[in-house]
Scaffold this motif. Sequence first.
Motif, PDB file in Angstrom:
ATOM      1  N   MET A   1      40.500  30.532  44.552  1.00  0.00           N
ATOM      2  CA  MET A   1      39.780  31.143  46.074  1.00  0.00           C
ATOM      3  C   MET A   1      38.375  29.943  46.850  1.00  0.00           C
ATOM      4  O   MET A   1      37.644  29.337  46.139  1.00  0.00           O
ATOM      5  CB  MET A   1      38.592  32.233  45.482  1.00  0.00           C
ATOM      6  N   GLY A 110      41.058  45.747  48.436  1.00  0.00           N
ATOM      7  CA  GLY A 110      41.787  44.824  49.374  1.00  0.00           C
ATOM      8  C   GLY A 110      42.974  44.081  48.233  1.00  0.00           C
ATOM      9  O   GLY A 110      42.709  43.055  47.671  1.00  0.00           O
ATOM     10  N   ALA A 111      43.526  45.338  47.498  1.00  0.00           N
ATOM     11  CA  ALA A 111      44.667  44.707  47.491  1.00  0.00           C
ATOM     12  C   ALA A 111      45.812  44.278  48.191  1.00  0.00           C
ATOM     13  O   ALA A 111      45.681  44.688  49.748  1.00  0.00           O
ATOM     14  CB  ALA A 111      45.261  45.532  46.405  1.00  0.00           C
ATOM     15  N   PRO A 112      46.708  42.814  48.021  1.00  0.00           N
ATOM     16  CA  PRO A 112      48.070  42.879  48.958  1.00  0.00           C
ATOM     17  C   PRO A 112      48.461  43.531  49.011  1.00  0.00           C
ATOM     18  O   PRO A 112      49.182  43.742  50.788  1.00  0.00           O
ATOM     19  CB  PRO A 112      48.445  41.538  48.033  1.00  0.00           C
ATOM     20  N   ALA A 198      39.889  44.306  44.195  1.00  0.00           N
ATOM     21  CA  ALA A 198      38.802  43.066  44.938  1.00  0.00           C
ATOM     22  C   ALA A 198      38.037  43.017  44.352  1.00  0.00           C
ATOM     23  O   ALA A 198      37.016  43.585  43.584  1.00  0.00           O
ATOM     24  CB  ALA A 198      38.421  43.706  46.743  1.00  0.00           C
ATOM     25  N   GLU A 527      49.974  40.940  54.288  1.00  0.00           N
ATOM     26  CA  GLU A 527      49.713  40.846  52.509  1.00  0.00           C
ATOM     27  C   GLU A 527      47.739  41.075  52.764  1.00  0.00           C
ATOM     28  O   GLU A 527      47.222  40.559  52.417  1.00  0.00           O
ATOM     29  CB  GLU A 527      50.137  39.732  52.277  1.00  0.00           C
ATOM     30  N   GLU A 530      45.684  38.412  51.917  1.00  0.00           N
ATOM     31  CA  GLU A 530      46.082  37.506  51.808  1.00  0.00           C
ATOM     32  C   GLU A 530      45.455  36.510  50.494  1.00  0.00           C
ATOM     33  O   GLU A 530      44.977  37.425  50.226  1.00  0.00           O
ATOM     34  CB  GLU A 530      46.391  36.068  52.918  1.00  0.00           C
ATOM     35  N   GLU A 531      45.193  35.303  50.202  1.00  0.00           N
ATOM     36  CA  GLU A 531      44.182  34.859  49.185  1.00  0.00           C
ATOM     37  C   GLU A 531      42.998  35.330  49.282  1.00  0.00           C
ATOM     38  O   GLU A 531      41.986  34.581  48.424  1.00  0.00           O
ATOM     39  CB  GLU A 531      45.066  33.233  48.645  1.00  0.00           C
ATOM     40  N   VAL A 533      40.781  37.211  49.537  1.00  0.00           N
ATOM     41  CA  VAL A 533      39.672  38.240  49.425  1.00  0.00           C
ATOM     42  C   VAL A 533      38.433  37.988  49.357  1.00  0.00           C
ATOM     43  O   VAL A 533      38.425  37.515  48.930  1.00  0.00           O
ATOM     44  CB  VAL A 533      40.608  39.298  48.015  1.00  0.00           C
TER      45      VAL A 533
ATOM     46  N   GLN B  14      50.755  35.160  44.320  1.00  0.00           N
ATOM     47  CA  GLN B  14      49.953  33.997  45.468  1.00  0.00           C
ATOM     48  C   GLN B  14      48.131  34.977  44.887  1.00  0.00           C
ATOM     49  O   GLN B  14      48.029  35.761  45.033  1.00  0.00           O
ATOM     50  CB  GLN B  14      49.529  34.644  46.932  1.00  0.00           C
ATOM     51  N   GLY B  15      47.554  33.656  45.310  1.00  0.00           N
ATOM     52  CA  GLY B  15      46.346  33.068  45.481  1.00  0.00           C
ATOM     53  C   GLY B  15      45.576  34.497  44.050  1.00  0.00           C
ATOM     54  O   GLY B  15      46.416  34.508  43.201  1.00  0.00           O
ATOM     55  N   HIS B  16      45.222  35.213  44.264  1.00  0.00           N
ATOM     56  CA  HIS B  16      44.600  36.312  42.834  1.00  0.00           C
ATOM     57  C   HIS B  16      45.157  36.992  42.237  1.00  0.00           C
ATOM     58  O   HIS B  16      44.859  37.572  41.412  1.00  0.00           O
ATOM     59  CB  HIS B  16      43.482  36.795  44.333  1.00  0.00           C
ATOM     60  N   ASP B  17      46.502  37.274  42.919  1.00  0.00           N
ATOM     61  CA  ASP B  17      47.319  37.756  42.345  1.00  0.00           C
ATOM     62  C   ASP B  17      47.546  37.340  40.298  1.00  0.00           C
ATOM     63  O   ASP B  17      47.893  38.323  39.511  1.00  0.00           O
ATOM     64  CB  ASP B  17      48.602  37.850  43.165  1.00  0.00           C
ATOM     65  N   TYR B  20      45.581  39.162  38.197  1.00  0.00           N
ATOM     66  CA  TYR B  20      46.885  40.959  37.899  1.00  0.00           C
ATOM     67  C   TYR B  20      47.799  40.433  36.908  1.00  0.00           C
ATOM     68  O   TYR B  20      48.567  42.153  37.275  1.00  0.00           O
ATOM     69  CB  TYR B  20      46.337  40.668  39.409  1.00  0.00           C
TER      70      TYR B  20
END
Lengths: 563, 199
Positions: A1, A110-112, A198, A527, A530-531, A533, B14-17, B20
């Motif tokens: 992050m 805050g989920a994509p 998030a 998204e 996106e990344e 968050v 991607q990223g924070h995925d 999960y």
Amino acid sequence: MTSTAGVDSRILRAPHPVPGAPDNWKRFFSFNTDAKVIGIQYIATALFFLLVGGLLAMIMRGELITPEADLVDRTVYNGLYTMHGTIMLFLFIFPVLNGLNNLLIPCMIGAPDMAFPKLNAAAFWMVPVFGVILMASFLVPGGPASSGWWSYPPVSLQNPLGHLINGEALWILAVALSGISSIMGAVNVVTTILRLRAPGMSLGRMPIFCWTALSAQTIQLIGLPALTGGAVMLLFDLVVGTSFYRPEGGGDPVLYQHFFWFYSHPAVYVIILPVFGVFSELFPVYARKPLFGYPFVAGASLVIVGLSLIVWVHHMFPSGVPQWMRDVFMVTTMLIAVPTGIKVFAWLATLWGGKLRLNTAMLFALGGLFNFVFAGVTGIMLATVPVDIHVNNTYFVVGHFHYVIYGAATMGVYAAIYHWFPKFTGHMYYEGLGKLHFLLTFIGTNLNFFPMHPLGLMGMPRRVSSYDPEFAFWNVIASLGAFLLGVSIIPFLLNLVSSWVRGPKSPANPWTAIGLEWLLPSPPPAENFEEHVPTVISGPYGYGTGRPLVEHQAEIERSLLQA
Amino acid sequence: MTISPPLDDAPTPQGHDVAYANHSLTGFIIFLCSESVIFLAFFSGYALLKLSALQWLPPGVEGLEWRSPLLYTVVLVSSSGTVALAERCLSRGQLWGFRSFWLLSMAMGAVFLYGQASEWRSLAFGITSGSFGSCFYLLTGFHGLHVLSGILLMALMLQRSFRPANYAAGEQGVIATSLFWHFVDVIWVMLFLLLYAWS
Ligand code: HEM
Ligand SMILES: [Cu+2]
């Protein structure tokens, strides 16, 4: 992050096609896996079926404006209310709420996207499919299903024509498919909320709408399999000739009632809980006060889930269930008033002393709350066994549940649509048209559905196309109210279409609301964050406290303003 | 167990995925809970109909022959054990051990289905012979469909195990499939008790 020092401008550049943009309208007709596209697909489909179901309602009220059955005959009328009820529930209200879930939940937490995007799209595309199956029943010999939306055997098992494909079989098939689609949707919602929040967003910092969605979808997961199983058995009885519900072969028609109401009672909470969520989101914004009693409002949803699953027999008081069962279920039914009352008081306390902004969304929320309180009173009356036995098959019940389902639920859905419209389309709606829509809806609802209570108490039965002339007065008023409701759809649709096409551009946060979704540009990119968050650092209702919701909130907001 | 590559329907990693990665399994468990309600509904329907029936078994039927169904039950239940063994092999990185126990479990499932089919063929009553016949065929048929789905799921996982880069350190799909298989087994034991033992 990487989003610690300053905000990455990538959130604003919207690298992916923007779902809400009008030049992208073709994506709404494709198998798209973006939850925001699916959300709009759900809502548009649902509004189409609201028109269909509403048209059938207009014909019914047209018939009922005079005591004689002069517009349609008795059998057609049976088909009309059956299809009206089924379409409104399975093709309008459930899909429209699924649409809200798809739009709001990922953005709010805050989920994509939803946890299972493909499953999500598949669940949506089942809706038009079973919609077509249900509508096809107008075309088959013998006409549409006409044994009411609950389709009790043995009435629903009569198939005088002997055709394999008949209205009733298509009805059962559509309902079973709708069940499967909703279970798929529920798995998605629950997984998303439990697993995709998030950083920093504990359950205790989750917006109430997500709490109510979680509760409602839990009911779907527990209740729907029972209905779907019961419907499959009904289909077998009808088409194959089994004897689950046929008394001739040792079956029991009351068994079906248990399956049906084990789901269909809690189903009213599947409908109303998200609307409670909408109220809880809107009142703090437009009253500029923190939501009163957050933990109680959230917890009450869970209590309602538990209670709603053990009260179904109150629909079967007249079906010959033992007296002890009636007593038990009467008490559990009344207990539901407690968590519901807690919520109502929390909203009133939130509104109390607030500086109310009465724009369209807020008007719909207030009107919905008003109608809901009224329906709650008649609901308690119905929960008492003697009253229920007296008015069970009268218009009193019809009045009660339309107050819930139209007065509160549908108006709550309208409130949600207006409130989040700028976020997801990027355009403001027209307040003037919106207020006209509200006025017509509020007056129409009360004119249409209030007269049903005196009618019911006077003894007018439901599901009849002709009636004793002594009931004429209230029926005329009800029909006039219904036509007003029919007209109210015009400014609504006009507003949606014209604002989306050429309404003024909306800023990221037009209502200065608190919530992750309002930190996204309008409309949000594919998204969401996106990344990047943001990390949540406080609860969602800090109105008037100046407390930031996320780390670096000021920078995010500044960069949104520049965009 | 280390985190495995996400399944196909997970959002693009991607990223924070990455954090999960286990959500597919969560979703599957939620689905199984929901599915168990269908069986629960069927079971309670069965019990209700049976308790209130004046004449339960179809005329001329004395009761169900339980000996060979019991044998097939033993086969099915032991396949839960072989599935567990397969999982253990996988977690130790013994791919071939995994594949052979997995295949054995599939075969045991198939034997069970064969047993059910031959039982159906030998029965003197049909699905329309009163509420008992209806319940019997609905319950066993619905369960049989689950066994079949389980075998197909296993086949899918077996095929995936030959794809390079998969199965380096276990797969959520395998865990989900084996959960499903245990679920189907437990349901069968309850079904066996209801249909064959309770009379
Ligand atoms: C313009 C608005 C509406 C009007 C005028 C209207 C009118 C009616 C009428 C006349 C009936 C027949 C009552 C009877 O004889 O038993 C009915 C039944 C019903 N309505 Fe509505 N309705 C409206 C909106 C809605 C909405 C929005 C919903 C749900 C979201 C809904 C759900 C139902 C259900 C479930 C039934 C019961 C059908 C059955 O008994 O099988 N209605 N409505
Ligand atoms: Cu109820």
